[in-house]
Design a protein around this motif. Structure first.
Motif, short mmCIF file in Angstrom:
data_model
loop_
_atom_site.label_atom_id
_atom_site.label_comp_id
_atom_site.label_asym_id
_atom_site.label_seq_id
_atom_site.Cartn_x
_atom_site.Cartn_y
_atom_site.Cartn_z
N ILE A 439 0.84 -1.21 0.00
CA ILE A 439 0.00 0.00 0.00
C ILE A 439 0.87 1.25 0.00
O ILE A 439 0.62 2.21 -0.75
CB ILE A 439 -0.95 -0.02 1.21
CG1 ILE A 439 -1.97 -1.15 1.07
CG2 ILE A 439 -1.67 1.32 1.36
CD1 ILE A 439 -2.80 -1.39 2.31
N VAL A 440 1.91 1.25 0.83
CA VAL A 440 2.79 2.43 0.90
C VAL A 440 3.52 2.64 -0.41
O VAL A 440 3.65 3.78 -0.91
CB VAL A 440 3.76 2.29 2.08
CG1 VAL A 440 4.81 3.39 2.04
CG2 VAL A 440 3.01 2.32 3.40
N LEU A 441 4.02 1.57 -1.03
CA LEU A 441 4.73 1.69 -2.29
C LEU A 441 3.82 2.23 -3.40
O LEU A 441 4.24 3.04 -4.24
CB LEU A 441 5.31 0.33 -2.70
CG LEU A 441 6.49 -0.18 -1.86
CD1 LEU A 441 6.82 -1.62 -2.25
CD2 LEU A 441 7.71 0.71 -2.07
N VAL A 442 2.57 1.80 -3.40
CA VAL A 442 1.64 2.25 -4.44
C VAL A 442 1.17 3.68 -4.18
O VAL A 442 1.18 4.54 -5.07
CB VAL A 442 0.43 1.29 -4.53
CG1 VAL A 442 -0.63 1.85 -5.48
CG2 VAL A 442 0.89 -0.08 -5.01
N THR A 443 0.77 3.96 -2.91
CA THR A 443 0.23 5.29 -2.61
C THR A 443 1.31 6.37 -2.58
O THR A 443 0.98 7.57 -2.63
CB THR A 443 -0.49 5.27 -1.26
OG1 THR A 443 0.42 4.77 -0.23
CG2 THR A 443 -1.70 4.36 -1.32
N SER A 444 2.59 5.99 -2.49
CA SER A 444 3.64 7.00 -2.59
C SER A 444 3.67 7.61 -3.99
O SER A 444 4.10 8.75 -4.17
CB SER A 444 5.00 6.38 -2.25
OG SER A 444 5.33 5.37 -3.19
N GLN A 445 3.21 6.85 -4.99
CA GLN A 445 3.13 7.38 -6.35
C GLN A 445 1.73 7.92 -6.65
O GLN A 445 1.58 8.77 -7.54
CB GLN A 445 3.47 6.26 -7.35
CG GLN A 445 4.85 5.67 -7.14
CD GLN A 445 5.19 4.61 -8.19
OE1 GLN A 445 4.94 4.80 -9.38
NE2 GLN A 445 5.76 3.50 -7.75
N TYR A 446 0.73 7.43 -5.94
CA TYR A 446 -0.65 7.90 -6.11
C TYR A 446 -1.21 8.23 -4.73
O TYR A 446 -1.96 7.43 -4.15
CB TYR A 446 -1.50 6.82 -6.80
CG TYR A 446 -1.00 6.44 -8.17
CD1 TYR A 446 -1.39 7.14 -9.30
CD2 TYR A 446 -0.11 5.37 -8.31
CE1 TYR A 446 -0.91 6.79 -10.56
CE2 TYR A 446 0.37 5.02 -9.57
CZ TYR A 446 -0.03 5.72 -10.68
OH TYR A 446 0.45 5.38 -11.92
N PRO A 447 -0.86 9.41 -4.17
CA PRO A 447 -1.29 9.73 -2.78
C PRO A 447 -2.80 9.73 -2.62
O PRO A 447 -3.31 9.44 -1.52
CB PRO A 447 -0.70 11.13 -2.56
CG PRO A 447 0.42 11.24 -3.56
CD PRO A 447 -0.02 10.46 -4.75
N GLN A 448 -3.54 10.09 -3.67
CA GLN A 448 -4.98 10.14 -3.55
C GLN A 448 -5.59 8.78 -3.27
O GLN A 448 -6.72 8.67 -2.76
CB GLN A 448 -5.62 10.74 -4.82
CG GLN A 448 -5.33 9.99 -6.09
CD GLN A 448 -4.04 10.44 -6.76
OE1 GLN A 448 -3.09 10.79 -6.08
NE2 GLN A 448 -4.02 10.45 -8.09
N ALA A 449 -4.87 7.72 -3.60
CA ALA A 449 -5.38 6.37 -3.35
C ALA A 449 -5.45 6.05 -1.86
O ALA A 449 -6.25 5.21 -1.44
CB ALA A 449 -4.53 5.34 -4.08
N MET A 450 -4.60 6.70 -1.04
CA MET A 450 -4.58 6.40 0.40
C MET A 450 -5.89 6.82 1.05
O MET A 450 -6.46 6.07 1.87
CB MET A 450 -3.40 7.09 1.07
CG MET A 450 -3.31 6.82 2.56
SD MET A 450 -3.02 5.07 2.95
CE MET A 450 -1.25 5.00 2.67
N ASP A 451 -6.39 8.03 0.73
CA ASP A 451 -7.65 8.46 1.32
C ASP A 451 -8.80 7.53 0.95
O ASP A 451 -9.67 7.23 1.78
CB ASP A 451 -7.98 9.88 0.86
CG ASP A 451 -7.21 10.93 1.65
OD1 ASP A 451 -6.72 10.57 2.74
OD2 ASP A 451 -7.08 12.07 1.18
N LEU A 452 -8.78 7.04 -0.29
CA LEU A 452 -9.85 6.13 -0.72
C LEU A 452 -9.76 4.80 0.00
O LEU A 452 -10.77 4.21 0.40
CB LEU A 452 -9.77 5.93 -2.24
CG LEU A 452 -9.95 7.20 -3.08
CD1 LEU A 452 -9.75 6.89 -4.55
CD2 LEU A 452 -11.32 7.81 -2.85
#
Length: 661
Positions: A439-452
């Motif tokens: 999750i951290v590796l993916v959301t570091s490139q797409y921060p908006q995905a963390m809120d979702l």
């Protein structure tokens, strides 16, 4: 035993003829004497005699061998002598022995009369032996010997026949065995020929199928080129229409974003003013009763922690403060127990999730394409996450490629990623720490995905907010309605058991705890330890002590306690003291037997200082001894085939990001 001498009980001479000539005469002499006697008797008798002989007697032994002319002597066996010994003692002095006349009228050796020969030959005549009795006895002896010879010859011939029959049977068996061997050999040869023929047929069939497949592939390539050409034409039209819609949406999103920024700024100013007023009230109350509020001040320092003001954490205040009253009245009105800042953040995240779902629904309705293959591909990658460095890096890269895939809208891919991660944490093979790294590796490139993703997690489990809903008869029609409100599932009209619900609650909290404590070199965790500290402070400030909150707190500490202690040190220890003195005491005061296991776990965590030990699975391994794979050929094939015909449409998520500022 010696020879028996027969003596005749009559005068020794009759008509001048001696009845007992020389006793040691030869057999030929006996025969010549018998012939002379017969001639004399025939010449002197006027009545025909019962026996007449015209041919001189020639005696033969068995098998046609002519007998010797030597004298013969009658002998009796020892057994017969022993049997008749008693009888012979009384007759030893008798001079004569009775003799029986043996009558053999015919010389007949039929095989059917063999059984009665002895009876006919041994038949006793009622009269004494006459002058011809010796001749008859000799004839009987010859007949008997001849019969024995014939029987012996028959036996020999039968034996020879049996031997020949056995030889012929053996020859027949040997020939039959040779024929069977030859037949088996021929069958083996035929079988080999059949195998060769079948191989040739299979090769021919394979060549034919290969040619057919080659032709089919050629036709498929031609059809694919035609489809691509049509798709390119349609895509050009779609792009033109999409550009127009994008301009309109961007303008609308920009206006809404500006309005939202203004509202957030006003809300932030109000919260800041409220916080300052609370601090002033706290200082005023602390000045009035310093001794009574010593423990409360310690709790305030613990819950504040570093950067508490900027994070918006609700710091615990002494009793009677303004903010404390606000929370109590708010809770009494709608049975909801939570910090205001936590509720505001939850509301914002849920609004983003709702708007994203609306955008995705419009995309699906306006497009004829099925994005199910992409969603299945994402689900498969998440199921394959394991606790190794290579596995985590590989899955994160593949998920990033899917997000960058122009053939599927980015909003759909990210929404699917958030849902699949949350649903996967319920499975038994869930690796929470490994999922946190991905999750951290993916959301570091797409921060908006963390809120979702956090919104999906809070939607599935209210204790990740954190918040709690208390039961009230006035607020809920029934217990089932209350259970559904706090997250119980309903299947076929039946609400799940508390045990199953607590198991799912624990899984969600472990994923959340693993996420906030995850630190990856070179990547920023936008929902890291700062958010974990805020969650723990809000939890202890607002939520009551019960079975649900106890399970949630224990799962969070098990996963994130080690990292929180490493960062906050003494401040974290103050929070643990509050848990031990306040939270556990509140659980004990309820005296509920069902709370004892979870109380024991929390107590063990505090007393054994397990927060000093790194949790199992937190550090990723370099490799595994074995790996568990999920069949993915169908998913990969369907994904590759569907991705051929979709064209780029990346503006959707850009629009979504601008819309949410």
């Amino acid at each position: 035993m010696g020879a028996v001498k027969l003596e005749i009980r009559c005068p020794q001479t009759v008509n001048g003829i001696g009845l007992e000539p020389d006793p040691n005469w030869s057999f030929d002499t006996l025969l010549s004497e018998l012939d002379s006697l017969e001639k004399k008797l025939n010449a002197s008798s006027s009545v025909p005699l019962p026996f007449r002989k015209t041919k001189s007697r020639e005696l033969h032994g068995e098998k046609g061998i002519k007998r010797s002319s030597n004298a013969f002597v009658m002998r009796v066996s020892d057994e017969e002598f022993e049997d008749n010994e008693g009888e012979s003692e009384g007759t030893d002095n008798r001079g004569l022995v009775k003799a029986a006349r043996f009558n053999c009228d015919e010389y007949y050796l039929s095989s059917s009369d063999e059984d009665s020969d002895d009876e006919l030959c041994l038949e006793v005549q009622p009269y004494l032996m006459n002058e011809a009795g010796s001749v008859e006895s000799a004839l009987f002896e010859l007949t008997h010997e001849h019969q024995l010879g014939v029987k012996e010859e028959i036996r020999n011939r039968i034996s020879a026949l049996e031997t020949d029959l056995m030889n012929e049977s053996e020859k027949s068996s040997s020939a039959h065995i040779k024929v069977e061997k030859y037949r088996e050999a021929r069958q083996e040869v035929d079988r080999k020929f059949d195998v060769q023929y079948q191989r040739k047929i299979a090769e021919g069939l394979d060549n034919h199928l290969t040619a057919v497949q080659r032709d089919h592939e050629l036709k498929s390539q031609i059809e694919e080129k035609r489809i691509r050409s049509d798709a390119a034409h349609e895509e050009a039209k779609r792009r033109e229409k999409a550009l127009q819609e994008e301009r309109l949406c961007q303008e609308k999103a920009k206006a809404e974003a500006e309005a939202k920024l203004k509202a957030e700024e006003a809300n932030r100013i109000a919260l800041e003013a409220e916080r300052r007023a609370a601090e002033v009230a706290a200082e005023r109350e602390a000045a009035k009763a310093p001794k009574a509020n010593t423990s409360e001040v310690s709790q305030t320092e613990a819950l504040g922690g570093p950067n508490a003001t900027s994070s918006g954490v609700l710091i615990a205040q002494p009793k009677g403060s303004d903010i404390d009253k606000t929370n109590k009245s708010h809770s009494a009105g709608n049975t909801l127990r939570a910090a205001d800042s936590a509720l505001n953040l939850e509301r914002e995240r849920q609004q983003k999730l709702k708007e994203l779902d609306e955008i995705n629904q419009s995309l699906r309705s306006s497009s004829n394409e099925d994005f199910g293959s992409t969603e299945r591909h994402i689900a498969r990658l998440i199921r394959q996450i394991r606790g190794t460095t290579d596995n985590v890096r590989t899955k994160a890269n593949e998920l990033t490629k899917i997000f960058n895939n122009p053939r599927c809208p980015q909003t759909i891919s990210i929404a699917s990623f958030a849902k699949k991660v949350v649903s996967h944490c319920e499975s038994p093979d869930n690796a929470a720490f490994a999922c946190g790294h991905v999750i951290v590796l993916v959301t570091s490139q797409y921060p908006q995905a963390m809120d979702l993703l956090v919104a999906e997690l809070q939607k599935a489990c209210i204790y990740t907010v954190p918040k709690h809903i208390s039961y009230s008869k006035s607020a809920f029609e029934s217990k089932e309605a209350y259970w559904k409100a706090i997250g119980y599932r309903e299947d076929d009209g039946k609400v799940e058991s508390t045990k199953d619900y607590l198991r799912r609650l624990e899984s969600y909290m472990k994923l959340y705890g693993a996420l906030v404590q995850t630190e990856v070199a070179g990547c920023q965790n936008v929902h890291g330890l700062k958010e974990g500290w805020a969650w723990l402070a809000r939890f202890l400030n607002a939520l009551p002590a019960n079975i649900y909150t106890a399970v949630a707190l224990n799962a969070f500490l098990q996963m994130a306690g080690f990292a929180l202690f490493r960062k906050y040190k003494s401040q974290f220890m103050k929070l643990l003291n509050i848990i031990s003195e306040n939270f556990l005491n509140a659980l004990r005061a309820q005296e509920d037997p069902e709370l004892r296991p979870i109380m024991a776990e929390i107590q063990s965590y505090l007393e054994d200082k397990k927060f000093l030990q790194e949790p199992e699975g937190r550090a990723l391994q370099s490799s595994l001894l074995s790996s568990v794979m999920v069949p993915d050929s169908d998913y990969q094939d369907s994904y590759d085939q569907s991705s051929r015909y979709h064209q780029p449409s990346r503006y959707y998520y850009q629009m979504f990001g601008q819309y949410h500022g």
